[in-house]
Design a protein around this motif. Structure first.
Motif, PDB file in Angstrom:
ATOM      1  N   PRO A   1      10.718  43.856  54.756  1.00 29.88           N
ATOM      2  CA  PRO A   1      10.990  45.123  54.064  1.00 29.88           C
ATOM      3  C   PRO A   1      11.595  46.160  55.011  1.00 29.88           C
ATOM      4  N   SER A   2      12.526  46.949  54.491  1.00 31.84           N
ATOM      5  CA  SER A   2      13.167  48.005  55.268  1.00 31.84           C
ATOM      6  C   SER A   2      12.816  49.358  54.673  1.00 31.84           C
ATOM      7  N   ILE A   3      12.623  50.334  55.559  1.00 38.29           N
ATOM      8  CA  ILE A   3      12.161  51.650  55.120  1.00 38.29           C
ATOM      9  C   ILE A   3      13.036  52.750  55.715  1.00 38.29           C
ATOM     10  N   PRO A   4      13.932  53.336  54.927  1.00 43.95           N
ATOM     11  CA  PRO A   4      14.662  54.509  55.399  1.00 43.95           C
ATOM     12  C   PRO A   4      13.805  55.760  55.214  1.00 43.95           C
ATOM     13  N   GLY A   5      13.781  56.616  56.208  1.00 35.56           N
ATOM     14  CA  GLY A   5      13.083  57.893  56.105  1.00 35.56           C
ATOM     15  C   GLY A   5      14.104  59.014  56.096  1.00 35.56           C
ATOM     16  N   GLY A   6      13.943  59.970  55.193  1.00 32.36           N
ATOM     17  CA  GLY A   6      14.938  61.024  55.052  1.00 32.36           C
ATOM     18  C   GLY A   6      14.415  62.395  55.406  1.00 32.36           C
ATOM     19  N   ALA A   7      15.335  63.307  55.707  1.00 31.69           N
ATOM     20  CA  ALA A   7      14.973  64.678  56.053  1.00 31.69           C
ATOM     21  C   ALA A   7      15.982  65.645  55.440  1.00 31.69           C
ATOM     22  N   GLY A   8      15.473  66.834  55.082  1.00 32.18           N
ATOM     23  CA  GLY A   8      16.341  67.865  54.534  1.00 32.18           C
ATOM     24  C   GLY A   8      15.755  69.242  54.780  1.00 32.18           C
ATOM     25  N   VAL A   9      16.594  70.254  54.694  1.00 33.99           N
ATOM     26  CA  VAL A   9      16.186  71.645  54.888  1.00 33.99           C
ATOM     27  C   VAL A   9      15.705  72.218  53.549  1.00 33.99           C
ATOM     28  N   VAL A  10      14.604  72.938  53.561  1.00 32.23           N
ATOM     29  CA  VAL A  10      14.065  73.542  52.340  1.00 32.23           C
ATOM     30  C   VAL A  10      14.950  74.718  51.921  1.00 32.23           C
ATOM     31  N   VAL A  11      15.192  74.838  50.627  1.00 29.53           N
ATOM     32  CA  VAL A  11      16.177  75.788  50.118  1.00 29.53           C
ATOM     33  C   VAL A  11      15.810  77.245  50.432  1.00 29.53           C
ATOM     34  N   ASP A  12      14.521  77.571  50.391  1.00 30.83           N
ATOM     35  CA  ASP A  12      14.092  78.941  50.679  1.00 30.83           C
ATOM     36  C   ASP A  12      13.152  78.946  51.892  1.00 30.83           C
TER      37      ASP A  12
END
Length: 345
Positions: free
Chosen positions: A259-270
């Protein structure tokens, strides 16, 4: 008459369908951003990365940007989902940047409007399938979930080589695995195994008197300590770290696929510290940040300039179960229900 009706219908549909904004232009570090981030002085990082790794990443960022402190809030991905949902529902704005090992969380946060469109310049180098087309998030870490065993308790020739081997009666009461209700990594792993091997396989595995732990970081620790000689799942990066420091562990990439697991990240809008959040995101996806995660934590990267650590098997030599966040998101309720039925709550 028919043509006029169709024309009117198409016009109404066009008005009713919101336009999808194009992804923002890639962003680099600028003097103005640095100055604004230093004035804010803090960035709050919600993450499911193993705590020691997350704290080392934070220290490296602080060393690169003196005057800005990183507040690490670490938990299992599914717990982060709950926390962020509760905070948003109560009007609490605490997180600046969010990171999760279950990509369905990023899809949901984007859909709810909780993420800001922001594309670090280096993300343009990522494969298209590892970055959101609208620029709200990208894969900042990639790991696998192999089998592993204690080399002091099991000889290589006796070790399991496949998932089917784990069903052998000789492993009854000797296996440890993590829980998809806590860990985003294991939610993804459970989806891929149920899809590729079937729920009947997991039902049989549940009859092997498996030790159940929470985090994907827990199984290799239990195996290294000798509490159970075999782990059925868990993030690849921690066993690799432990092996490098002499732990009695060996990794097995199952013959059916890993199994492969991509982990993601993003900036919170506020985000309460929006500039520091963007600066941290730029560091996280930079060559330096990605190489740090690779060297220090044995986390795989899609940055083309990152060198793979010694001892890490290349992806080209491993049969991989592919992630499918869109399909996984639709299966979450069934995964939780069936898993609880087979392994307990």
């Amino acid at each position: 008459m028919v043509l006029r009706l169709l024309s009117s219908l198409f016009a109404l549909l066009a008005l009713a369908t919101p336009a999808v904004a194009a992804a923002p232009a890639p962003t680099s570090v600028t003097p103005d951003l640095l100055e604004a981030a230093k004035k804010e002085g803090t960035v709050v990082f919600y993450t499911s990365i193993e705590l020691q790794t997350a704290e080392k990443l934070a220290k490296a960022f602080e060393a690169a940007h003196p005057g800005i402190k990183v507040q690490v809030e670490r938990n299992g991905c599914e717990r982060i989902v709950q926390r962020l949902g509760q905070e948003r529902g109560s009007g609490i704005k605490a997180a600046d940047i969010v990171e999760c090992s279950d990509m369905t969380a990023l899809l949901d946060w984007k859909r709810q409007g909780w993420l800001a469109p922001f594309v670090p310049a280096d993300v343009e180098k990522w494969p298209a399938e590892q970055r959101d087309a609208d620029g709200f998030f990208a894969t900042e870490r990639f790991t696998l979930s192999p089998i592993a065993y204690n080399t002091r308790l099991i000889k290589p020739e006796e070790a399991p080589k496949s998932y089917a081997d784990l069903l052998d009666p000789k492993w009854k009461g000797k296996i440890v695995k993590a829980h998809p209700g806590y860990s985003g990594t294991i939610m993804t792993v459970t989806y891929e195994i149920s899809r590729d091997l079937g729920w009947d396989y997991l039902k049989k595995l549940g009859q092997q008197q498996v030790m159940q732990v929470q985090s994907a970081a827990d199984p290799p620790k239990k195996v290294a300590q000798g509490e159970r000689p075999v782990m059925a799942d868990g993030g690849e990066y921690l066993p690799l770290q432990m092996i490098a420091t002499g732990a009695p562990l060996a990794i097995v990439y199952p013959t059916e696929g890993t199994p492969s697991i991509p982990g993601g990240a993003g900036v919170v809008v506020d985000a309460p510290h929006p500039n520091a959040a963007r600066l941290f995101s730029l560091y996280l996806f930079s060559r330096d940040g990605q190489q740090l995660l690779s060297d220090m934590a044995r986390i795989r990267s899609f940055h083309p300039d990152v060198k793979r650590p010694e001892g890490m098997k290349p992806l080209s030599e491993i049969k991989i179960m592919k992630a499918d966040p869109d399909a996984q998101e639709k299966a979450v309720d069934e995964i939780k229900k069936r898993y609880a039925e087979y392994f307990g709550p």
